[in-house]
Design a protein around this motif. Structure first.
Motif, PDB file in Angstrom:
ATOM      1  N   VAL A  25      44.916   9.043 121.296  1.00 54.40           N
ATOM      2  CA  VAL A  25      46.420   8.693 121.020  1.00 54.40           C
ATOM      3  C   VAL A  25      46.802   7.596 122.197  1.00 54.40           C
ATOM      4  CG1 VAL A  25      48.829   9.286 120.902  1.00 54.40           C
ATOM      5  CG2 VAL A  25      46.941  10.978 120.297  1.00 54.40           C
ATOM      6  N   HIS A  28      45.397   4.162 121.125  1.00 51.95           N
ATOM      7  CA  HIS A  28      46.125   3.741 119.774  1.00 51.95           C
ATOM      8  C   HIS A  28      47.569   2.987 120.217  1.00 51.95           C
ATOM      9  CE1 HIS A  28      48.727   3.410 116.155  1.00 51.95           C
ATOM     10  NE2 HIS A  28      49.812   4.785 116.813  1.00 51.95           N
ATOM     11  N   VAL A  40      46.728   6.470 112.166  1.00 56.15           N
ATOM     12  CA  VAL A  40      46.434   7.779 111.891  1.00 56.15           C
ATOM     13  C   VAL A  40      44.903   8.340 111.652  1.00 56.15           C
ATOM     14  CG1 VAL A  40      47.155   7.792 109.466  1.00 56.15           C
ATOM     15  CG2 VAL A  40      47.753   9.764 110.877  1.00 56.15           C
ATOM     16  N   ILE A  43      43.308   8.497 114.832  1.00 56.28           N
ATOM     17  CA  ILE A  43      43.951   9.466 115.795  1.00 56.28           C
ATOM     18  C   ILE A  43      43.338  11.058 115.315  1.00 56.28           C
ATOM     19  CG2 ILE A  43      46.110  10.769 116.496  1.00 56.28           C
ATOM     20  CD1 ILE A  43      47.483   8.098 116.486  1.00 56.28           C
ATOM     21  N   THR A  44      43.209  11.082 113.982  1.00 57.99           N
ATOM     22  CA  THR A  44      42.889  12.525 113.486  1.00 57.99           C
ATOM     23  C   THR A  44      41.417  12.606 113.634  1.00 57.99           C
ATOM     24  OG1 THR A  44      43.009  11.436 111.056  1.00 57.99           O
ATOM     25  CG2 THR A  44      44.903  12.868 111.910  1.00 57.99           C
ATOM     26  N   THR A 125      53.964  16.403 121.383  1.00 59.14           N
ATOM     27  CA  THR A 125      54.158  16.259 120.067  1.00 59.14           C
ATOM     28  C   THR A 125      55.672  16.336 119.641  1.00 59.14           C
ATOM     29  OG1 THR A 125      54.094  18.698 119.196  1.00 59.14           O
ATOM     30  CG2 THR A 125      52.084  17.290 118.969  1.00 59.14           C
ATOM     31  N   GLN A 187      45.331  15.248 108.696  1.00 61.59           N
ATOM     32  CA  GLN A 187      45.484  14.350 107.776  1.00 61.59           C
ATOM     33  C   GLN A 187      46.299  14.758 106.699  1.00 61.59           C
ATOM     34  OE1 GLN A 187      41.901  12.360 106.459  1.00 61.59           O
ATOM     35  NE2 GLN A 187      41.466  11.247 108.613  1.00 61.59           N
ATOM     36  N   GLY A 191      51.811  15.105 109.524  1.00 60.83           N
ATOM     37  CA  GLY A 191      52.656  14.121 109.382  1.00 60.83           C
ATOM     38  C   GLY A 191      54.061  14.445 109.919  1.00 60.83           C
ATOM     39  N   GLY A 194      53.217  16.294 113.992  1.00 59.89           N
ATOM     40  CA  GLY A 194      52.136  15.788 114.821  1.00 59.89           C
ATOM     41  C   GLY A 194      51.018  16.888 115.055  1.00 59.89           C
TER      42      GLY A 194
END
Length: 251
Positions: A25, A28, A40, A43-44, A125, A187, A191, A194
């Motif tokens: 994170v 990013h 995303v 990140i995932t 989160t 994924q 959303g 977090g």
């Protein structure tokens, strides 16, 4: 296994999980990084394989890395209740340590970053639409999927009879299987909030951010929301364990 060994392995595994998970994170979010703006999917994927790395290290203790998993396994009679506080302690200390190591790895980028409100999201989160009741529901559902998979997925079994072909269940994937589940949860269900799906993963780094990390002009740690990614995963893990018990009582 001794309680000291459980503590150490859970600490080490959770520290690696948080170092790499918070790290992707940070890569990013913070500017002047090769991964800045990776999105995303990056990140995932990073979080999923952070789970794989941390769990592989913590294999001697069963690689819980997550109080919701520990609680679910205890309810399902797969972990001793007397060991639960030791698991929790190792996970929390490891999560705080992992957050500190993440900050150290990105210290120069934290010093350079101008948007103070973005730095909290590296460590903990937050919901896209704040509504604690529904945010709680989201965390319950995501964690339920994770713990239910751990408890209910088929395990490796050898076919009976000499020369039989082994029957490979999901456990043949090892900790990569859990990583794939964390990836799809992120994924598919990540959303709205977090996808903390792990009380230690959220609370440990939030504590480190608030009290330990010397980040300039840091954001408010948002303690008013902090109970949601703790309570939601614990409820989800407990519900998954109750489902496991109900299904096995039918057989």
């Amino acid at each position: 296994m001794s309680v000291g060994a459980i503590f150490v392995w859970e600490l080490l595994g959770t520290a690696v999980l948080i170092l790499l998970g918070n790290g992707v994170v940070a890569n990013h979010v913070l500017r002047k990084n090769n991964g800045h703006g990776g999105g995303v999917v990056m990140i995932t994927l990073g979080w999923a394989f952070a789970v794989f790395a941390g769990a592989s290290i913590a294999a001697p203790s069963g690689a819980h890395l997550n109080p919701a998993v520990t609680l679910g396994l205890a309810i399902a009679d797969k972990t001793k209740w007397a060991d639960v506080p030791i698991y929790f302690a190792g996970q929390m200390v490891g999560a705080i340590l992992g957050a500190v190591l993440c900050w150290a790895a990105y210290k120069l980028q934290f010093d350079d970053h101008p948007q103070r409100n973005e730095t909290l999201g590296i460590f903990s989160t937050a919901p896209q639409i704040p509504n604690k009741a529904w945010n709680l529901v989201t965390e319950i559902i995501g964690t339920f999927v994770l713990v239910a998979w751990i408890l209910l997925s088929p395990v490796y079994a050898n076919a009976s009879g000499e020369g039989g072909t082994p029957n490979f269940g999901n456990s043949a994937l090892g900790y990569a299987g859990v990583a794939f589940v964390v990836l799809v949860i992120g994924q598919s269900l990540g959303g709205p909030t977090g996808y903390a799906i792990n009380p230690a993963r959220d609370l440990g780094p939030r504590i480190a951010y608030a009290f330990l990390l010397p980040i300039k002009n840091k954001a408010n740690p948002n303690w008013g929301y902090s109970w949601v990614p703790v309570a939601g995963p614990l409820i989800g893990g407990a519900l998954a364990a109750l489902l496991f018990l109900a299904v096995h009582n039918l057989t």
